[in-house]
Write an enzyme that holds these catalytic residues in place. Structure first.
Site, PDB file in Angstrom:
ATOM      1  N   HIS A   1       9.858 -26.190   3.748  1.00 59.31           N
ATOM      2  CA  HIS A   1      11.016 -25.321   3.532  1.00 59.31           C
ATOM      3  C   HIS A   1      12.335 -26.025   3.805  1.00 59.31           C
ATOM      4  O   HIS A   1      13.398 -25.412   3.772  1.00 59.31           O
ATOM      5  CB  HIS A   1      10.919 -24.064   4.408  1.00 59.31           C
ATOM      6  CG  HIS A   1      11.705 -22.880   3.906  1.00 59.31           C
ATOM      7  ND1 HIS A   1      13.082 -22.812   3.966  1.00 59.31           N
ATOM      8  CD2 HIS A   1      11.313 -21.731   3.336  1.00 59.31           C
ATOM      9  CE1 HIS A   1      13.491 -21.655   3.467  1.00 59.31           C
ATOM     10  NE2 HIS A   1      12.422 -20.985   3.063  1.00 59.31           N
TER      11      HIS A   1
ATOM     12  N   HIS B   1       5.347 -22.317  -1.265  1.00 61.07           N
ATOM     13  CA  HIS B   1       6.754 -22.217  -0.872  1.00 61.07           C
ATOM     14  C   HIS B   1       7.246 -23.581  -0.370  1.00 61.07           C
ATOM     15  O   HIS B   1       8.175 -23.651   0.419  1.00 61.07           O
ATOM     16  CB  HIS B   1       6.913 -21.142   0.194  1.00 61.07           C
ATOM     17  CG  HIS B   1       8.307 -20.613   0.349  1.00 61.07           C
ATOM     18  ND1 HIS B   1       9.169 -20.375  -0.700  1.00 61.07           N
ATOM     19  CD2 HIS B   1       8.993 -20.262   1.474  1.00 61.07           C
ATOM     20  CE1 HIS B   1      10.309 -19.903  -0.252  1.00 61.07           C
ATOM     21  NE2 HIS B   1      10.244 -19.831   1.079  1.00 61.07           N
TER      22      HIS B   1
ATOM     23  N   ASP C   1       7.443 -14.514   2.317  1.00 60.66           N
ATOM     24  CA  ASP C   1       7.727 -15.938   2.358  1.00 60.66           C
ATOM     25  C   ASP C   1       7.612 -16.488   3.770  1.00 60.66           C
ATOM     26  O   ASP C   1       7.760 -15.764   4.758  1.00 60.66           O
ATOM     27  CB  ASP C   1       9.146 -16.215   1.856  1.00 60.66           C
ATOM     28  CG  ASP C   1       9.300 -16.049   0.362  1.00 60.66           C
ATOM     29  OD1 ASP C   1       8.362 -15.553  -0.292  1.00 60.66           O
ATOM     30  OD2 ASP C   1      10.377 -16.412  -0.166  1.00 60.66           O
TER      31      ASP C   1
ATOM     32  N   HIS D   1       9.617 -11.254   4.355  1.00 62.91           N
ATOM     33  CA  HIS D   1       9.121 -12.423   5.087  1.00 62.91           C
ATOM     34  C   HIS D   1       8.135 -11.972   6.170  1.00 62.91           C
ATOM     35  O   HIS D   1       8.447 -11.036   6.929  1.00 62.91           O
ATOM     36  CB  HIS D   1      10.284 -13.185   5.732  1.00 62.91           C
ATOM     37  CG  HIS D   1      11.292 -13.684   4.743  1.00 62.91           C
ATOM     38  ND1 HIS D   1      12.215 -12.849   4.141  1.00 62.91           N
ATOM     39  CD2 HIS D   1      11.509 -14.928   4.241  1.00 62.91           C
ATOM     40  CE1 HIS D   1      12.963 -13.568   3.305  1.00 62.91           C
ATOM     41  NE2 HIS D   1      12.551 -14.822   3.350  1.00 62.91           N
TER      42      HIS D   1
END
Length: 235
Positions: A91, A87, A28, A190
Protein backbone atom coordinates in the site's frame (compact mmCIF):
# COMPACT_ATOMS: atom_id res chain seq x y z
CA UNK A 1 -26.49 -12.95 -15.83
CA UNK A 2 -23.13 -14.57 -16.52
CA UNK A 3 -20.62 -13.00 -18.85
CA UNK A 4 -17.41 -14.08 -20.47
CA UNK A 5 -14.05 -13.12 -19.01
CA UNK A 6 -13.36 -10.51 -21.69
CA UNK A 7 -16.66 -8.66 -21.12
CA UNK A 8 -15.41 -7.18 -17.83
CA UNK A 9 -12.80 -4.68 -19.01
CA UNK A 10 -9.14 -5.12 -18.22
CA UNK A 11 -6.92 -2.12 -17.60
CA UNK A 12 -9.60 0.53 -17.23
CA UNK A 13 -11.27 1.87 -14.11
CA UNK A 14 -14.49 0.14 -13.03
CA UNK A 15 -16.53 2.31 -10.67
CA UNK A 16 -20.04 0.87 -11.00
CA UNK A 17 -21.78 -2.46 -10.75
CA UNK A 18 -23.76 -3.59 -13.78
CA UNK A 19 -26.33 -5.96 -12.25
CA UNK A 20 -29.40 -4.11 -10.90
CA UNK A 21 -30.34 -4.79 -7.30
CA UNK A 22 -26.80 -5.67 -6.24
CA UNK A 23 -24.63 -3.87 -3.73
CA UNK A 24 -20.96 -4.79 -3.50
CA UNK A 25 -19.43 -4.13 -0.09
CA UNK A 26 -15.66 -3.95 -0.39
CA UNK A 27 -13.05 -3.86 2.35
CA UNK A 28 -9.52 -2.56 1.76
CA UNK A 29 -6.16 -2.89 3.55
CA UNK A 30 -6.72 -6.13 5.47
CA UNK A 31 -6.78 -8.75 6.65
CA UNK A 32 -6.66 -7.39 10.17
CA UNK A 33 -7.74 -8.22 13.70
CA UNK A 34 -11.25 -6.93 12.96
CA UNK A 35 -11.75 -9.01 9.80
CA UNK A 36 -13.06 -12.16 11.55
CA UNK A 37 -15.84 -10.14 13.19
CA UNK A 38 -16.81 -8.72 9.80
CA UNK A 39 -16.89 -12.25 8.42
CA UNK A 40 -19.16 -13.26 11.31
CA UNK A 41 -21.56 -10.43 10.43
CA UNK A 42 -21.54 -11.33 6.75
CA UNK A 43 -22.40 -14.91 7.69
CA UNK A 44 -25.16 -13.72 10.00
CA UNK A 45 -26.81 -11.70 7.21
CA UNK A 46 -26.16 -14.20 4.43
CA UNK A 47 -24.15 -11.54 2.62
CA UNK A 48 -21.09 -11.72 0.39
CA UNK A 49 -18.30 -9.15 0.07
CA UNK A 50 -14.94 -8.49 -1.53
CA UNK A 51 -11.68 -8.05 0.36
CA UNK A 52 -8.88 -6.15 -1.39
CA UNK A 53 -5.91 -7.38 0.61
CA UNK A 54 -2.35 -6.18 1.16
CA UNK A 55 0.60 -8.47 1.70
CA UNK A 56 2.28 -6.36 4.36
CA UNK A 57 0.39 -3.48 5.95
CA UNK A 58 -0.22 -2.05 9.43
CA UNK A 59 2.76 -3.96 10.83
CA UNK A 60 0.71 -7.15 11.12
CA UNK A 61 3.22 -9.49 9.45
CA UNK A 62 3.18 -11.01 5.99
CA UNK A 63 -0.14 -12.56 4.96
CA UNK A 64 1.56 -15.81 4.00
CA UNK A 65 3.31 -16.17 7.36
CA UNK A 66 1.82 -19.28 8.95
CA UNK A 67 2.66 -18.00 12.42
CA UNK A 68 -0.01 -15.31 11.91
CA UNK A 69 -3.81 -15.71 11.67
CA UNK A 70 -3.94 -14.34 8.11
CA UNK A 71 -3.71 -17.53 6.05
CA UNK A 72 -6.66 -19.01 7.96
CA UNK A 73 -8.62 -15.77 7.64
CA UNK A 74 -8.16 -15.74 3.88
CA UNK A 75 -9.15 -19.38 3.57
CA UNK A 76 -12.29 -18.53 5.52
CA UNK A 77 -13.05 -15.68 3.08
CA UNK A 78 -12.85 -17.99 0.10
CA UNK A 79 -14.63 -20.90 1.77
CA UNK A 80 -17.49 -18.56 2.74
CA UNK A 81 -17.97 -17.42 -0.85
CA UNK A 82 -16.37 -14.00 -0.56
CA UNK A 83 -13.99 -12.61 -3.15
CA UNK A 84 -10.33 -11.71 -2.62
CA UNK A 85 -8.74 -9.00 -4.74
CA UNK A 86 -5.30 -7.40 -4.82
CA UNK A 87 -4.55 -4.09 -3.12
CA UNK A 88 -0.79 -4.35 -3.84
CA UNK A 89 1.87 -5.71 -1.54
CA UNK A 90 2.29 -2.92 1.00
CA UNK A 91 0.00 0.00 0.00
CA UNK A 92 3.00 2.34 -0.06
CA UNK A 93 3.27 3.07 -3.77
CA UNK A 94 1.02 5.51 -5.62
CA UNK A 95 0.64 3.48 -8.80
CA UNK A 96 0.16 6.66 -10.84
CA UNK A 97 3.63 7.83 -9.90
CA UNK A 98 5.87 4.77 -10.10
CA UNK A 99 7.68 3.12 -12.98
CA UNK A 100 6.52 -0.16 -14.49
CA UNK A 101 9.14 -2.17 -12.61
CA UNK A 102 7.91 -0.90 -9.22
CA UNK A 103 4.27 -1.40 -10.14
CA UNK A 104 4.87 -4.96 -11.26
CA UNK A 105 6.88 -5.69 -8.13
CA UNK A 106 3.97 -4.51 -5.95
CA UNK A 107 1.62 -6.81 -7.83
CA UNK A 108 3.96 -9.79 -8.22
CA UNK A 109 4.92 -9.97 -4.55
CA UNK A 110 1.29 -10.20 -3.52
CA UNK A 111 0.56 -12.76 -6.25
CA UNK A 112 3.35 -14.97 -4.91
CA UNK A 113 2.06 -14.69 -1.32
CA UNK A 114 -1.51 -15.50 -2.33
CA UNK A 115 -0.44 -18.49 -4.38
CA UNK A 116 1.54 -19.63 -1.35
CA UNK A 117 -1.60 -19.50 0.81
CA UNK A 118 -4.46 -20.23 -1.57
CA UNK A 119 -2.91 -21.76 -4.67
CA UNK A 120 -4.17 -18.95 -6.90
CA UNK A 121 -4.20 -15.16 -7.21
CA UNK A 122 -6.89 -12.65 -8.23
CA UNK A 123 -7.78 -11.04 -11.53
CA UNK A 124 -9.37 -8.10 -9.69
CA UNK A 125 -7.43 -5.32 -7.96
CA UNK A 126 -7.93 -1.93 -6.37
CA UNK A 127 -5.14 0.65 -6.53
CA UNK A 128 -4.11 2.24 -3.22
CA UNK A 129 -5.92 5.54 -2.68
CA UNK A 130 -7.88 4.76 -5.87
CA UNK A 131 -4.99 6.25 -7.84
CA UNK A 132 -4.26 4.72 -11.24
CA UNK A 133 -3.58 6.94 -14.23
CA UNK A 134 -3.57 5.90 -17.89
CA UNK A 135 -0.06 4.42 -17.68
CA UNK A 136 -0.97 2.44 -14.57
CA UNK A 137 -4.17 1.17 -16.18
CA UNK A 138 -2.30 0.08 -19.28
CA UNK A 139 0.30 -1.81 -17.23
CA UNK A 140 -2.34 -3.54 -15.13
CA UNK A 141 -4.29 -4.40 -18.25
CA UNK A 142 -1.21 -6.07 -19.67
CA UNK A 143 -0.98 -8.06 -16.44
CA UNK A 144 -4.60 -9.19 -16.81
CA UNK A 145 -6.20 -7.15 -14.04
CA UNK A 146 -9.64 -5.62 -13.70
CA UNK A 147 -9.10 -2.27 -11.92
CA UNK A 148 -11.91 -1.62 -9.44
CA UNK A 149 -12.69 1.62 -7.65
CA UNK A 150 -16.14 2.55 -6.30
CA UNK A 151 -19.13 4.87 -6.54
CA UNK A 152 -19.86 5.07 -2.80
CA UNK A 153 -17.10 6.11 -0.39
CA UNK A 154 -18.10 5.77 3.25
CA UNK A 155 -14.94 7.62 4.30
CA UNK A 156 -14.81 5.34 7.32
CA UNK A 157 -11.05 5.96 7.42
CA UNK A 158 -11.78 9.58 8.43
CA UNK A 159 -14.38 8.75 11.08
CA UNK A 160 -13.06 5.84 13.14
CA UNK A 161 -14.40 6.83 16.54
CA UNK A 162 -17.59 5.70 18.27
CA UNK A 163 -19.13 9.15 17.82
CA UNK A 164 -17.91 9.95 14.32
CA UNK A 165 -18.68 6.62 12.65
CA UNK A 166 -22.25 7.91 12.36
CA UNK A 167 -20.95 10.21 9.62
CA UNK A 168 -19.87 7.19 7.58
CA UNK A 169 -23.25 5.58 8.19
CA UNK A 170 -25.02 8.71 6.97
CA UNK A 171 -22.84 8.84 3.86
CA UNK A 172 -23.78 5.26 3.03
CA UNK A 173 -27.48 5.77 3.71
CA UNK A 174 -27.59 8.98 1.68
CA UNK A 175 -25.92 7.32 -1.31
CA UNK A 176 -27.97 4.13 -1.43
CA UNK A 177 -31.34 5.59 -2.38
CA UNK A 178 -32.02 4.30 -5.91
CA UNK A 179 -34.62 1.81 -7.04
CA UNK A 180 -33.06 -1.67 -6.86
CA UNK A 181 -34.88 -2.55 -10.07
CA UNK A 182 -32.48 -0.28 -11.92
CA UNK A 183 -29.71 0.73 -9.50
CA UNK A 184 -26.63 -0.91 -7.99
CA UNK A 185 -23.73 0.25 -5.84
CA UNK A 186 -20.02 -0.43 -5.32
CA UNK A 187 -19.03 0.60 -1.79
CA UNK A 188 -15.63 1.39 -0.26
CA UNK A 189 -14.86 0.63 3.38
CA UNK A 190 -11.96 -0.85 5.34
CA UNK A 191 -11.67 -3.90 7.59
CA UNK A 192 -8.75 -2.38 9.51
CA UNK A 193 -10.87 0.09 11.50
CA UNK A 194 -12.51 -0.90 14.78
CA UNK A 195 -15.64 1.19 14.41
CA UNK A 196 -16.19 0.02 10.87
CA UNK A 197 -16.19 -3.56 12.12
CA UNK A 198 -18.28 -2.95 15.23
CA UNK A 199 -20.79 -0.38 13.98
CA UNK A 200 -20.67 0.51 10.28
CA UNK A 201 -20.75 -2.98 8.76
CA UNK A 202 -23.92 -4.13 10.47
CA UNK A 203 -25.58 -0.81 9.67
CA UNK A 204 -24.69 -1.24 5.99
CA UNK A 205 -25.99 -4.81 5.97
CA UNK A 206 -29.26 -3.79 7.62
CA UNK A 207 -29.71 -0.84 5.25
CA UNK A 208 -28.87 -2.94 2.20
CA UNK A 209 -31.52 -5.47 3.12
CA UNK A 210 -34.13 -2.87 4.11
CA UNK A 211 -33.77 -1.06 0.78
CA UNK A 212 -34.19 -4.18 -1.28
CA UNK A 213 -30.59 -4.83 -2.36
CA UNK A 214 -28.53 -8.01 -2.22
CA UNK A 215 -25.00 -7.78 -0.82
CA UNK A 216 -22.71 -9.56 -3.30
CA UNK A 217 -19.10 -9.70 -4.42
CA UNK A 218 -17.67 -7.36 -7.02
CA UNK A 219 -17.50 -10.23 -9.49
CA UNK A 220 -21.17 -10.97 -8.93
CA UNK A 221 -22.22 -7.33 -9.20
CA UNK A 222 -20.51 -7.27 -12.60
CA UNK A 223 -22.10 -10.55 -13.65
CA UNK A 224 -18.71 -12.26 -13.85
CA UNK A 225 -18.63 -16.00 -13.19
CA UNK A 226 -16.60 -17.15 -10.21
CA UNK A 227 -14.02 -19.09 -12.25
CA UNK A 228 -12.95 -15.77 -13.78
CA UNK A 229 -12.02 -14.19 -10.44
CA UNK A 230 -8.70 -15.97 -10.03
CA UNK A 231 -5.74 -17.41 -11.90
CA UNK A 232 -3.17 -20.05 -11.13
CA UNK A 233 0.49 -19.81 -12.11
CA UNK A 234 0.95 -20.11 -15.85
CA UNK A 235 -2.47 -18.83 -16.84
Amino acid sequence: MNIKRDEVPFGSIIEHCSVPGTLALTFDDGPHIYTPHILDLLDQYGAKATFFVNGDNFGRGFINDTSTPWPDVMHRMVDSGHQIGSHTWDHVADLSNVDAVTLRSEMDKLEIALVDVLGFYPTYMRPPSASCNAGCQSELGDMGYHVVNFDVDTKDYEHDTPDNIRIAMDMFATAVTGDPASSSYLVLSHDVHENTAHSLVEFMLQTTRARGYTAVTVGDCLGDVRENWYRIDGE
